[in-house]
Write an enzyme that holds these catalytic residues in place. Structure first.
Site, mmCIF file in Angstrom:
data_model
loop_
_atom_site.group_PDB
_atom_site.id
_atom_site.type_symbol
_atom_site.label_atom_id
_atom_site.label_comp_id
_atom_site.label_asym_id
_atom_site.label_seq_id
_atom_site.Cartn_x
_atom_site.Cartn_y
_atom_site.Cartn_z
ATOM 1 N N LYS A 1 37.213 38.473 39.515
ATOM 2 C CA LYS A 1 37.380 37.102 40.005
ATOM 3 C C LYS A 1 36.175 36.591 40.799
ATOM 4 C CE LYS A 1 42.433 37.008 40.131
ATOM 5 N NZ LYS A 1 43.638 36.728 40.934
ATOM 6 N N ASP B 1 45.009 30.176 41.327
ATOM 7 C CA ASP B 1 45.765 31.078 42.200
ATOM 8 C C ASP B 1 46.203 30.408 43.498
ATOM 9 O OD1 ASP B 1 45.867 33.344 40.623
ATOM 10 O OD2 ASP B 1 43.997 34.176 41.398
#
Length: 493
Positions: free
Chosen positions: A282, A318
């Protein structure tokens, strides 16, 4: 087309499984004669077959179970041809000893269980010279790029070629084989009985991935992670694509951290249009992006990549998913339920960044703790948060406890990042792990009377947002949620 490999010790079991998969739609079955534990009765195996059959008898050096003499093995394969088997699989070094006879087609094969060699073209040429109807090359993948090399070999070969990589790094080559011109790919009868490293079952290939519908026009999406086998992203995204009748498929891509850049460079040639990005990529992926949305840039982590007009564009879904999940547990707490609340975040990776960003935006008092104190400090400095030493984490009086570490993730399901005795009834406990949904931390929180948020809720929410970026359409939320529940067992929302 999918060739289903069947290896059973008894004739009756092999015949029953071949009949079953043919009734399920299989168009080709491979009978692994080397698995049978007694004298092989070929006439019995081939009688009344429901679909074409490949006769294969593998030596131990080629990943098989044959322990007899090679002379007896070759005699068995010759007899299979005489008895009219549809295909016979012959290794390159013995193919010259078994001449063509009747209508049986010849699959000339090469297996390498240690690597994917550099000289694939040379190997293919040698196999092609052995009077091959089909060439099969199966090698062990050590790099994600090996998939592309093998798929391009299938695509450019004049003789029909099945070129697939073994191991979990090689799964994409099995799923994309037909898209790149292979006459068929291989699957096993059941996921618990793989006959080669990285094999998927016929049910997985057909139900989860819709292999027969993957064409040259199909847009490829996927999740990039290491490891990736635990991911249920393919399950829910493929269910959503199928429900929406979209010509898209979503695959798992295992990519080691140091090979992320190389993999992203291969994506256009693989037909990849978008990726979900997870552990450990990420943060690392940010350096390869051409454009980054404001949230992802501020967070310093990206979980969604879309290929737009030759550019890599990064997003972060997210943080919104995490905040929405937490707010759903505070529905009756007023218009600003998180303002001033102490939130203890366990971990300091990409998921922790997203959660910290979302909570600080809503005025929460965020405390970061991580085994790597330096990393926790950098995250806290980024979002003006507090830190606490990992060994002191349970002394913080937190109203919200959020686990963003992999502690408790499958297969380490008996681990928890927080002791049960420190969880009190007034806490909201949020574990971002979704497999399993009922982690030990969540179980302990339920037992203590705390409100809980499982990783399933956040997982579904972020996937819905990703679906919108991938397709430009609203996601079929209930379809995704239902498929995930069926995959993980009954979930409590």
């Amino acid at each position: 087309m999918i060739c289903v490999s069947i290896g059973r010790g008894r004739h009756r079991s092999m015949i029953a499984e071949a009949r079953h998969v043919s009734e399920q739609g299989a168009q080709l079955v491979e009978l692994r004669l080397d698995y049978i534990r007694r004298a092989v009765n070929l006439k019995r195996l081939l009688a009344n077959r429901r679909c074409p059959v490949v006769a294969t008898c593998r030596r131990e050096q080629d990943g098989g179970k044959w322990t007899g003499t090679d002379q007896d093995r070759l005699m068995l394969l010759r007899q299979a041809i005489v008895d009219g088997v549809d295909y016979v699989d012959l290794e390159q070094d013995v193919a010259g000893e078994i001449p063509r006879y009747g209508k049986t087609k010849r699959i000339i094969s090469y297996h390498n269980f240690t690597e994917t060699p550099e000289d694939l073209q040379t190997i293919h040429q040698k196999l092609s010279r052995q009077d091959a109807d089909i060439v099969k090359i199966a090698t062990l993948a050590h790099h994600p790029h090996d998939n592309l090399r093998m798929l391009q070999l299938s695509e450019t070969s004049r003789i029909p070629t099945v070129a697939i990589c073994m191991g979990d790094l090689g799964t994409p080559s099995r799923l994309l084989a037909g898209r790149f011109g292979a006459p068929f790919t291989y699957a096993t009868f059941h996921e618990d009985r793989t006959l080669a490293p990285g094999q998927l079952s016929y049910r997985q290939m057909t139900e989860s991935y819709g292999y027969a519908d993957i064409k040259s026009s199909t847009a490829i999406f996927g999740v990039v992670a290491d490891p990736v086998a635990h991911s249920l992203s393919p399950t829910i995204h493929n269910a959503a694509f199928q429900d929406s009748e979209l010509d898209m498929v979503y695959l798992p891509f295992r990519v080691p951290l140091d090979e992320l850049g190389s993999f992203l460079g291969d994506c256009p040639e693989l037909g990849i249009k978008g990726l979900s990005v997870t552990i450990p990529h990420k943060e690392e992926v940010m350096q390869f992006l051409d454009q980054v949305d404001t949230d992802a840039a501020t967070i310093g982590a990206c979980n969604t990549v879309v290929f737009e007009s030759g550019q890599l564009v990064g997003y972060n879904t997210d943080h919104q998913a995490a905040v929405d999940s937490i707010l759903s547990a505070h529905r009756r707490s007023g218009p600003t339920p998180l303002k001033g609340k102490t939130a203890l975040i366990l971990g300091a990776g990409g998921a922790a960044k997203s959660v910290a960003y979302g909570l600080t935006q809503l005025g929460s008092d965020v405390v970061i703790t991580n085994r790597d104190a330096e990393r926790a400090g950098l995250l806290a400095e980024r979002f003006n948060c507090r830190t606490v030493a990992w060994d002191e984490r349970q002394k913080i009086r937190a109203g919200i406890l959020i686990n963003t570490t992999p502690i408790g993730m499958h297969p380490n399901v008996n681990e928890s990042p927080y002791e049960k005795r420190h969880i009190d009834r007034g806490m909201v406990v949020f574990d971002t792990i979704y497999n399993p949904e009922q982690t030990l931390l969540i179980k302990h929180a339920r037992e203590q009377g705390s409100r809980v948020i499982t990783g399933v809720d956040m997982f579904i929410r972020q996937a819905e947002l990703q679906f919108r970026y991938f397709t430009g359409q609203e996601a079929p939320k209930e379809v995704m949620r239902d498929r995930l529940k069926r995959s993980t067992g009954a979930a409590r929302f």
